[in-house]
Design a protein around this motif. Structure first.
Motif, PDB file in Angstrom:
ATOM      1  N   ALA A 172       1.967   3.707  -4.178  1.00 55.77           N
ATOM      2  CA  ALA A 172       0.671   4.358  -4.349  1.00 55.77           C
ATOM      3  C   ALA A 172      -0.228   4.089  -3.143  1.00 55.77           C
ATOM      4  O   ALA A 172      -0.857   5.013  -2.598  1.00 55.77           O
ATOM      5  CB  ALA A 172      -0.007   3.866  -5.630  1.00 55.77           C
ATOM      6  N   TYR A 173      -0.274   2.862  -2.707  1.00 57.22           N
ATOM      7  CA  TYR A 173      -1.119   2.511  -1.563  1.00 57.22           C
ATOM      8  C   TYR A 173      -0.550   3.095  -0.275  1.00 57.22           C
ATOM      9  O   TYR A 173      -1.282   3.643   0.541  1.00 57.22           O
ATOM     10  CB  TYR A 173      -1.229   0.987  -1.448  1.00 57.22           C
ATOM     11  CG  TYR A 173      -2.085   0.524  -0.288  1.00 57.22           C
ATOM     12  CD1 TYR A 173      -3.453   0.334  -0.446  1.00 57.22           C
ATOM     13  CD2 TYR A 173      -1.533   0.268   0.957  1.00 57.22           C
ATOM     14  CE1 TYR A 173      -4.246  -0.083   0.611  1.00 57.22           C
ATOM     15  CE2 TYR A 173      -2.316  -0.149   2.015  1.00 57.22           C
ATOM     16  CZ  TYR A 173      -3.669  -0.332   1.841  1.00 57.22           C
ATOM     17  OH  TYR A 173      -4.438  -0.739   2.896  1.00 57.22           O
ATOM     18  N   SER A 174       0.752   2.984  -0.092  1.00 57.77           N
ATOM     19  CA  SER A 174       1.347   3.487   1.145  1.00 57.77           C
ATOM     20  C   SER A 174       1.268   5.006   1.222  1.00 57.77           C
ATOM     21  O   SER A 174       1.297   5.584   2.302  1.00 57.77           O
ATOM     22  CB  SER A 174       2.801   3.016   1.282  1.00 57.77           C
ATOM     23  OG  SER A 174       3.593   3.467   0.207  1.00 57.77           O
ATOM     24  N   THR A 175       1.154   5.675   0.080  1.00 59.11           N
ATOM     25  CA  THR A 175       1.039   7.134   0.063  1.00 59.11           C
ATOM     26  C   THR A 175      -0.392   7.593   0.306  1.00 59.11           C
ATOM     27  O   THR A 175      -0.657   8.435   1.171  1.00 59.11           O
ATOM     28  CB  THR A 175       1.532   7.691  -1.284  1.00 59.11           C
ATOM     29  OG1 THR A 175       2.912   7.379  -1.442  1.00 59.11           O
ATOM     30  CG2 THR A 175       1.347   9.206  -1.350  1.00 59.11           C
ATOM     31  N   GLY A 176      -1.329   7.061  -0.455  1.00 59.57           N
ATOM     32  CA  GLY A 176      -2.694   7.575  -0.391  1.00 59.57           C
ATOM     33  C   GLY A 176      -3.773   6.527  -0.269  1.00 59.57           C
ATOM     34  O   GLY A 176      -4.941   6.813  -0.576  1.00 59.57           O
ATOM     35  N   GLY A 177      -3.413   5.321   0.158  1.00 58.31           N
ATOM     36  CA  GLY A 177      -4.414   4.297   0.411  1.00 58.31           C
ATOM     37  C   GLY A 177      -5.094   3.769  -0.838  1.00 58.31           C
ATOM     38  O   GLY A 177      -4.564   3.851  -1.958  1.00 58.31           O
ATOM     39  N   ALA A 178      -6.293   3.239  -0.628  1.00 61.59           N
ATOM     40  CA  ALA A 178      -7.011   2.548  -1.691  1.00 61.59           C
ATOM     41  C   ALA A 178      -7.274   3.433  -2.902  1.00 61.59           C
ATOM     42  O   ALA A 178      -7.108   3.010  -4.051  1.00 61.59           O
ATOM     43  CB  ALA A 178      -8.329   2.005  -1.137  1.00 61.59           C
ATOM     44  N   ALA A 179      -7.698   4.663  -2.676  1.00 56.82           N
ATOM     45  CA  ALA A 179      -8.047   5.545  -3.787  1.00 56.82           C
ATOM     46  C   ALA A 179      -6.841   5.820  -4.677  1.00 56.82           C
ATOM     47  O   ALA A 179      -6.956   5.816  -5.910  1.00 56.82           O
ATOM     48  CB  ALA A 179      -8.628   6.856  -3.256  1.00 56.82           C
ATOM     49  N   CYS A 180      -5.674   6.050  -4.074  1.00 55.73           N
ATOM     50  CA  CYS A 180      -4.471   6.307  -4.880  1.00 55.73           C
ATOM     51  C   CYS A 180      -4.006   5.044  -5.593  1.00 55.73           C
ATOM     52  O   CYS A 180      -3.454   5.117  -6.696  1.00 55.73           O
ATOM     53  CB  CYS A 180      -3.365   6.878  -4.001  1.00 55.73           C
ATOM     54  SG  CYS A 180      -3.622   8.627  -3.582  1.00 55.73           S
ATOM     55  N   ALA A 181      -4.222   3.882  -4.980  1.00 54.78           N
ATOM     56  CA  ALA A 181      -3.872   2.632  -5.647  1.00 54.78           C
ATOM     57  C   ALA A 181      -4.731   2.437  -6.890  1.00 54.78           C
ATOM     58  O   ALA A 181      -4.231   2.075  -7.965  1.00 54.78           O
ATOM     59  CB  ALA A 181      -4.039   1.459  -4.690  1.00 54.78           C
ATOM     60  N   VAL A 182      -6.025   2.691  -6.761  1.00 50.40           N
ATOM     61  CA  VAL A 182      -6.918   2.562  -7.911  1.00 50.40           C
ATOM     62  C   VAL A 182      -6.569   3.588  -8.982  1.00 50.40           C
ATOM     63  O   VAL A 182      -6.515   3.272 -10.178  1.00 50.40           O
ATOM     64  CB  VAL A 182      -8.390   2.724  -7.475  1.00 50.40           C
ATOM     65  CG1 VAL A 182      -9.305   2.769  -8.698  1.00 50.40           C
ATOM     66  CG2 VAL A 182      -8.803   1.580  -6.562  1.00 50.40           C
ATOM     67  N   LYS A 183      -6.309   4.826  -8.564  1.00 47.75           N
ATOM     68  CA  LYS A 183      -5.943   5.875  -9.512  1.00 47.75           C
ATOM     69  C   LYS A 183      -4.688   5.491 -10.293  1.00 47.75           C
ATOM     70  O   LYS A 183      -4.609   5.690 -11.513  1.00 47.75           O
ATOM     71  CB  LYS A 183      -5.692   7.183  -8.753  1.00 47.75           C
ATOM     72  CG  LYS A 183      -5.306   8.370  -9.632  1.00 47.75           C
ATOM     73  CD  LYS A 183      -6.503   8.926 -10.362  1.00 47.75           C
ATOM     74  CE  LYS A 183      -6.163  10.235 -11.059  1.00 47.75           C
ATOM     75  NZ  LYS A 183      -7.337  10.806 -11.765  1.00 47.75           N
ATOM     76  N   THR A 184      -3.715   4.924  -9.611  1.00 49.45           N
ATOM     77  CA  THR A 184      -2.459   4.527 -10.255  1.00 49.45           C
ATOM     78  C   THR A 184      -2.682   3.400 -11.243  1.00 49.45           C
ATOM     79  O   THR A 184      -2.133   3.411 -12.355  1.00 49.45           O
ATOM     80  CB  THR A 184      -1.424   4.123  -9.193  1.00 49.45           C
ATOM     81  OG1 THR A 184      -1.177   5.240  -8.337  1.00 49.45           O
ATOM     82  CG2 THR A 184      -0.126   3.671  -9.829  1.00 49.45           C
TER      83      THR A 184
END
Length: 383
Positions: A172-184
């Protein structure tokens, strides 16, 4: 002029969207192949030390404030995620996602041995739930090797990424950074993350050195050439390099899994929190400034915490939490029958954890009983 009396300058949100790498794999049941680098660096002590900035006053306070404020990097998580998020629970508690990031550039390249390509990955993820009253907290570590269904997400630059099934959590982080990590994390738990903090591992190493080291006791010998770590059983004051090695190692103890590494990280954080609370920061303005300078350079925060004043206010509410009032667990998982190098969420037990946090209640012991462990519990203790 004191720090508190100064106007708070605006901060510029920055996106963190570098591509990452998948983690090491294990071949054969119960055994893992040698990790490529296994970088894991946790972590939340950065926030505790930044709180000390509030005591800086006098003629130089204005310069100090703007210097430290300029160190901070921020990401506008709220704008990227929009309104399709879990409802914020207004019971006085707070949930914070803390990531340890491996930005493979600058000084991090030398530490990690990677290429200076500016890419990043997240090997350490912790949900910190601060209970109402801010006197105690629960910390839930999420194994990077967990196979999950990653939701569709948008990063802080407006780029959208499709949903994916059966992928590793740290993708999640490697794909879309902080925002995608939080979303996940919010999709996985059903819990809204009120804040986001990210710490890079070169800053973590320097922070430990600025603190004068952290004292721990090892009950067994820990030796891992990959992490440049060689500790005999006994009490040690770890410098920054040794501390980084300890939170990175996955071969020196336990079953060689990421779960074992998490257990070492959790033990080290407890030692670190207690040491920060008792170190004589107020007796040495230079030491205080050096720690604050290092901490603010190492941390990336959500935009709500993206200034020194905001970060200090947040951290000031955590200073009453000692390690004895921190319950640290790993998200309930079991080894994937199809790939023993990966784990999957033990859904029924994990739901016990999320339900407890949503209701600001302690995590029940039954939630983690019988789940997969890394067999490294008790190897490192606070001294």
């Amino acid at each position: 002029m004191s720090v508190e009396s100064m106007p708070e300058p605006g901060t510029t949100a920055t996106g963190i969207t570098e591509p990452g790498m998948n983690g090491p794999r294990r071949s054969g049941k119960g055994r893992r192949r040698k990790a490529r680098s296994g970088r894991s660096k946790a972590l939340l002590v950065t926030a505790w030390t930044a709180a000390g900035v509030v005591v800086l006053g006098g003629v130089g306070a204005g310069y100090v404030y703007f210097k430290l404020n300029g160190n901070l990097k921020s990401v506008d998580i709220n704008q990227a995620l929009g309104s399709e998020r879990p409802v914020k629970v207004d019971n006085g508690s707070e949930n914070v996602l803390v990531l340890g990031s491996d930005t493979r550039s600058g000084s991090n390249k030398k530490l990690g041995g990677g290429t200076d390509d500016g890419s990043a990955r997240s090997d350490t993820a912790m949900i910190i739930h601060v209970y109402e009253g801010h006197k105690k907290a629960s910390v839930v570590s999420i194994p990077r090797d967990t196979l999950i269904d990653r939701p569709k997400c948008t990063d802080t630059r407006g780029n959208t990424y499709p949903a994916a099934s059966g992928v590793m959590f740290n993708s999640a982080y490697s794909t879309g950074g902080a925002a995608c990590a939080v979303k996940t994390v919010e999709s996985l738990t059903g819990i809204r993350m009120d804040h986001y903090l990210e710490v890079d591992f070169s800053g973590f190493q320097k922070l430990i050195d600025d603190l004068g080291g952290v004292t721990v006791t090892t009950t067994k010998k820990i030796e891992d050439s990959d992490s440049h770590l060689n500790l005999k059983a006994g009490t040690h004051t770890l410098d920054g390099k040794q501390a980084l090695g300890l939170v990175r190692t996955r071969h020196g103890v336990g079953d060689g899994s990421d779960l074992g590494r998490i257990q070492l990280q959790q033990a080290f954080i407890k030692a670190l929190v207690d040491q920060v609370k008792h170190v004589g920061l107020l007796t040495s303005p230079k030491k205080l400034y050096d720690l604050a300078d290092t901490a603010t350079k190492a941390v990336t925060a959500d935009s709500d915490l993206g200034s020194v004043n905001s970060l200090m206010d947040f951290v000031d509410g955590l200073k009453g939490i000692s390690s004895s009032h921190m319950k640290m667990v790993t998200m309930p998982v079991r080894y994937d029958p199809a790939d023993p190098n990966r784990v999957v969420v033990a859904k029924a037990k994990a739901e016990q954890v999320w339900t407890a946090l949503k209701n600001d209640r302690p995590i029940p012991a039954s939630a983690t009983k019988g789940t997969a462990t890394g067999q490294a519990k008790g190897v490192v203790t606070a001294s």
